[in-house]
Scaffold this motif. Structure first.
Motif, PDB file in Angstrom:
ATOM      1  N   LEU A  80       0.618  -1.326  -0.017  1.00 19.34           N
ATOM      2  CA  LEU A  80      -0.174  -0.172  -0.019  1.00 19.34           C
ATOM      3  C   LEU A  80       0.927   1.179   0.159  1.00 19.34           C
ATOM      4  O   LEU A  80       2.157   1.286   0.316  1.00 19.34           O
ATOM      5  N   ARG A  93     -10.556  -0.182  -2.944  1.00 13.93           N
ATOM      6  CA  ARG A  93      -9.179   0.948  -3.269  1.00 13.93           C
ATOM      7  C   ARG A  93      -7.968  -0.037  -2.438  1.00 13.93           C
ATOM      8  O   ARG A  93      -6.996  -0.134  -3.139  1.00 13.93           O
ATOM      9  N   HIS A  97      -4.794  -1.966  -4.697  1.00 11.31           N
ATOM     10  CA  HIS A  97      -3.205  -1.391  -4.349  1.00 11.31           C
ATOM     11  C   HIS A  97      -2.489  -2.800  -3.910  1.00 11.31           C
ATOM     12  O   HIS A  97      -1.333  -2.831  -4.288  1.00 11.31           O
ATOM     13  N   ALA A 102       1.308  -1.604  -5.124  1.00 12.52           N
ATOM     14  CA  ALA A 102       1.190   0.121  -5.546  1.00 12.52           C
ATOM     15  C   ALA A 102       2.469   0.796  -5.045  1.00 12.52           C
ATOM     16  O   ALA A 102       2.875   1.693  -5.787  1.00 12.52           O
ATOM     17  N   GLY A 360      -5.597   5.710  -0.288  1.00  8.71           N
ATOM     18  CA  GLY A 360      -4.979   5.677  -1.539  1.00  8.71           C
ATOM     19  C   GLY A 360      -4.102   6.744  -2.037  1.00  8.71           C
ATOM     20  O   GLY A 360      -3.342   6.566  -2.865  1.00  8.71           O
TER      21      GLY A 360
END
Length: 388
Positions: A80, A93, A97, A102, A360
């Motif tokens: 994350l 979300r 991720h 991410a 996010g």
């Protein structure tokens, strides 16, 4: 009074840990090691999810555990973007991720939130993560470096670090974590050293980036010029150097082993090289503790040591001898990761902590002057530097 059941799920590189808690009491736990050849069948980390999920279901079935009775499934978390500490609801979300990693850190911990979500949907429960490795609460002063546009971020054992501090505050000082200042260390396969001020982890050494003391598989902080010379002399590329920082440095680089117990046995058996390596690592830990104490302006209520290597009396005594002038040194051998995941969820269920939403968006995305500099760059350069 209602009792809550929480299943904690902690996927690691070569194992999966699960533990069932009823309130603060662990009533079932299992640590399953995975055969490397078995995991090698999966080309990606997300591809491992059905394998690990089915294995967990089989274990719980064998133990006679009814998943319908579980109130919250808590995953380890990972992949994350930087967030503040706390307990978070697993959202679409967050799942997106975690699946894509991410933050660029590819690790099975990212499966934690995904597994928790699958079980929660199937059995009508909640899904959460608690203080994932992506927690970043650094103060701005700790972010700037000597190169414009290169700013520090942080990756630490946030879950165990914060839980150790929370427990010490409550059980020893009889205070809230938010009222205390600590230098907290996780000393295991990886070594995290951090400064905690009033419930926030304001500074620490980025172990994914290679900062801090050497560790069993990590080289620790080394002068950039020396690394460049080593890279050139040995004809290594960037991937080789990143591996040296995080997987083949430290004990592995010097001796070919990563097991601290074996290194200590060698040292006790008269191996002077092994003894120097062991003591050098401890010396570097002590220096890093001093740096974090300075970040807290010397206002330190305690120096807390957790992690597997804290089972070593020699390590604890060396740190106590060198650092107790700063604050009392307290050892918590092992780790509280499973307990920490359950405790975070239970605090939310009891109304003692607010459940947070994963936005996010990184909690910090650069200094204003860096953003202005990026705006002034040609568009193609901006795109090329977007991952910095």
């Amino acid at each position: 009074m209602k009792h809550y059941q929480v299943l904690a799920i902690n996927p690691g590189s070569t194992s999966t840990k699960i533990a069932l808690f009823e309130d603060d009491t662990c009533i079932y736990s299992k640590n399953v090691s995975h055969d490397a050849a078995e995991l090698a069948r999966f080309k990606t980390i997300p591809g491992q999810l059905p394998y690990r999920r089915d294995m967990i279901l089989e274990l719980l079935k064998e133990a006679g555990i009814r998943l319908e009775d579980i109130d919250v499934f808590v995953g380890r978390g990972g992949g994350l973007l930087a967030m503040e500490g706390g307990t978070y609801a697993v959202s679409e979300r967050m799942l997106a991720h975690a699946k894509s990693c991410a933050n660029g850190v590819i690790h099975p911990a990212a499966l934690g939130s995904q597994l928790a979500h699958e079980f929660a949907v199937q059995y009508g429960a909640k899904a959460m993560v608690v203080n994932p490795p992506d927690v970043d609460e650094m103060q701005d002063l700790a972010r700037m470096t000597g190169i414009r546009g290169v700013n520090r971020i942080i990756h630490l054992h946030a879950l165990n670090l914060k839980e150790t501090a929370i427990r010490h505050s409550k059980q020893v000082l009889h205070k809230e974590y938010e009222c205390c200042n600590y230098v907290v260390c996780h000393i295991g396969g990886g070594i995290s050293i951090s400064a905690h001020r009033h419930g926030r982890m304001i500074d620490g050494f980025d172990i994914v980036g290679g900062e801090g003391p050497m560790a069993p598989t990590r080289c620790g902080s080394i002068a950039a010029a020396d690394l460049l010379d080593y890279m050139e002399k040995n004809q290594l590329d960037t991937a080789d150097m990143k591996k040296l920082c995080t997987r083949t440095g430290g004990f592995v680089s010097h001796t070919g082993i990563s097991d601290a117990v074996e290194l200590i046995q060698r040292a006790n058996g008269g191996d002077g090289y092994a003894k120097m390596l062991w003591n050098a690592m401890i010396y570097q830990i002590e220096k890093c503790i001093g740096a974090m104490a300075a970040a807290l302006h010397g206002q330190v209520d305690g120096i807390l040591l957790g992690g597997g290597m804290v089972h070593s009396d020699d390590l604890v005594e060396q740190i106590r001898e060198s650092c107790s002038f700063i604050a009392p040194v307290t050892a918590y051998p092992g780790e509280f990761e499973m307990e920490a995941m359950a405790a975070g969820a239970i605090r939310v269920l009891k109304g003692e902590e607010v459940l947070k939403e994963y936005t996010g968006k990184p909690v910090w995305s650069g200094f204003a002057w860096d953003q202005e500099m990026m705006k002034g760059m040609p568009e193609e350069r901006d795109a090329g530097g977007s991952n910095i």
